[in-house]
Design a protein around this motif. Sequence first.
Motif, PDB file in Angstrom:
ATOM      1  N   ILE A 185     -13.891 -21.214 -76.759  1.00 32.05           N
ATOM      2  CA  ILE A 185     -14.268 -22.617 -76.567  1.00 32.05           C
ATOM      3  C   ILE A 185     -13.448 -23.562 -77.449  1.00 32.05           C
ATOM      4  O   ILE A 185     -13.079 -24.659 -77.009  1.00 32.05           O
ATOM      5  CB  ILE A 185     -15.788 -22.815 -76.840  1.00 32.05           C
ATOM      6  N   ASN A 186     -13.143 -23.105 -78.675  1.00 31.05           N
ATOM      7  CA  ASN A 186     -12.510 -24.036 -79.621  1.00 31.05           C
ATOM      8  C   ASN A 186     -11.004 -23.863 -79.797  1.00 31.05           C
ATOM      9  O   ASN A 186     -10.321 -24.809 -80.162  1.00 31.05           O
ATOM     10  CB  ASN A 186     -13.196 -23.948 -80.978  1.00 31.05           C
ATOM     11  N   TYR A 189      -8.815 -22.728 -77.411  1.00 28.03           N
ATOM     12  CA  TYR A 189      -8.064 -22.943 -76.158  1.00 28.03           C
ATOM     13  C   TYR A 189      -8.724 -24.100 -75.402  1.00 28.03           C
ATOM     14  O   TYR A 189      -9.937 -24.287 -75.497  1.00 28.03           O
ATOM     15  CB  TYR A 189      -8.103 -21.693 -75.271  1.00 28.03           C
ATOM     16  N   PRO A 190      -7.946 -24.810 -74.606  1.00 24.47           N
ATOM     17  CA  PRO A 190      -8.535 -25.952 -73.887  1.00 24.47           C
ATOM     18  C   PRO A 190      -9.163 -25.580 -72.535  1.00 24.47           C
ATOM     19  O   PRO A 190      -9.766 -26.425 -71.892  1.00 24.47           O
ATOM     20  CB  PRO A 190      -7.323 -26.859 -73.642  1.00 24.47           C
ATOM     21  N   ASN A 231     -13.274 -25.739 -71.739  1.00 22.08           N
ATOM     22  CA  ASN A 231     -13.810 -27.095 -71.591  1.00 22.08           C
ATOM     23  C   ASN A 231     -13.360 -27.776 -70.292  1.00 22.08           C
ATOM     24  O   ASN A 231     -14.092 -28.599 -69.753  1.00 22.08           O
ATOM     25  CB  ASN A 231     -13.400 -27.967 -72.780  1.00 22.08           C
TER      26      ASN A 231
HETATM   27  C1  LIG Z   1     -14.751 -28.098 -76.257  1.00 24.89           C
HETATM   28  O1  LIG Z   1     -15.956 -28.817 -76.272  1.00 24.89           O
HETATM   29  C2  LIG Z   1     -16.773 -28.561 -77.419  1.00 24.89           C
HETATM   30  C3  LIG Z   1     -18.070 -29.298 -77.235  1.00 24.89           C
HETATM   31  O2  LIG Z   1     -17.835 -30.613 -76.891  1.00 24.89           O
HETATM   32  C4  LIG Z   1     -16.023 -28.945 -78.683  1.00 24.89           C
HETATM   33  O3  LIG Z   1     -16.798 -28.672 -79.807  1.00 24.89           O
HETATM   34  C5  LIG Z   1     -14.726 -28.165 -78.737  1.00 24.89           C
HETATM   35  O4  LIG Z   1     -13.966 -28.538 -79.848  1.00 24.89           O
HETATM   36  C6  LIG Z   1     -13.919 -28.371 -77.484  1.00 24.89           C
HETATM   37  N1  LIG Z   1     -12.774 -27.504 -77.506  1.00 24.89           N
HETATM   38  C7  LIG Z   1     -11.526 -27.939 -77.594  1.00 24.89           C
HETATM   39  C8  LIG Z   1     -10.458 -26.917 -77.617  1.00 24.89           C
HETATM   40  O5  LIG Z   1     -11.266 -29.121 -77.635  1.00 24.89           O
END
Ligand SMILES: *[C@@H]1O[C@H](CO)[C@@H](O)[C@H](O)[C@H]1NC(C)=O
Length: 418
Positions: free
Chosen positions: A159-160, A162-163, A166
């Motif tokens: 989730i964090n 890779y893009p 989301n």
């Molecule tokens: C994806 O969405 C979540 C929740 O909004 C966020 O915390 C996270 O940083 C996002 N991931 C990226 C890669 O931007």
Amino acid sequence: MPTVLRLNKQWIAALVIITLILVSSFFFSGRQAQPPAIPLPIVEIESYWPSPVERAVCKPKIYVYEASKDFQVPESVQDGRCDESNYNSEIILHRQLTDPNSNINKLYVTKNPEEATFFYIPFFGSCYLYNCWSKNEWKWTERCDVDELYVDPMMNMVINEYPYWNKTQGRTHIMVHPMDQTFTYYKHNELFQPAVFLKTVGDKRRKWMHRHRYHRDIVIPSATRLIHHLRYNPEDYVTTEGHPKTGTRTIFALFQGCCTTVGPEDEYSNGIRSLFHKTFAKYPGYEIGDVITDLEYADKLAHAKYGLSPMGWTLDTTRIWEFMAFGVVPVVIADGIIEPFEFDVDWDSFVVRVRRDEVHRLDEILRGIDDKTYEYKRRKLWEYGRRVGLEMDAWHFIVRELCRIQGINQPENLQLGY
Ligand SMILES: *[C@@H]1O[C@H](CO)[C@@H](O)[C@H](O)[C@H]1NC(C)=O
């Protein structure tokens, strides 16, 4: 001379009588007079179901995430403890994707996530838990911090770092949940809920509705000890036509499994197995008993006509995949089961279904199946049914489902040659 003449007259009279009988039977018995029905002509392939597997619904590109060694289940555990597990489909399917020599890898995998339609999360939660249980005297309630040490870092990466998650709120992501209770083993399962789950248990009963997410779950085959761990090759036992290499299929119905003590009122197998062990075990042609050695079992598989597949705790049974691989026509006794890939596989063409309220008539039902019908099912099983197994075309079928879930209809020929 006159004798011959007289005989001739008698013969003529006899002929006339026979003709009269034939003509009258023609008029009085409509059935005999009808010509036999002939098979219907072959239709164009688009009007036919199921489609040949090589005619793909779409040919997506799949990106496989790579999990850090910091939290991934060690390879030594994947290859060691988890290899024997019936829940090993998560690792088998992952290996097929990542092995550069596999056709699955060549057909579907991309190293460039930008061009990917689907994303495979290398989540081996069943292996993590199986290993955990093996170290804790098989205490099934033990979790070994699976949420904190495994689910969280895995989903954090996806989730964090890779893009892609989301971009579609996770809907293009796939992961495997091959154990009975699927995703419910994990407290933090809300993290990965949007993904598509591949799971080995499909159940339409009210009781387990919360374990099956309609149109978000794909039912897949399960791994078996005999084929995927011990690597028994059915070709050592049966010919390319699916007949035993020695002798014939002399065992009428085979079942080796739990539990000889089960009673008709028990929750386990909804009591079905009580009739096996207490009644049918005594019938001629029935080989019914507890689990036996693998070597013995493989030999019996090669010599069995029907393989009994009653539900256990869940509706699916691992043994059906062994039956199918060895050309044994499965008798499915599991009302409400969702078999793998029902949209693409005509299960009823190669299995016999017996409902729970008819199991007491099992022998009558099976003996009533004529040789032609049996041979039809056996052939369909050999030519199509067994191809569904994990060791064969499972990925092609998974991909077909993925295409539908995402609403992608871009037919392509995979050139598989069958
Ligand atoms: C994806 O969405 C979540 C929740 O909004 C966020 O915390 C996270 O940083 C996002 N991931 C990226 C890669 O931007």
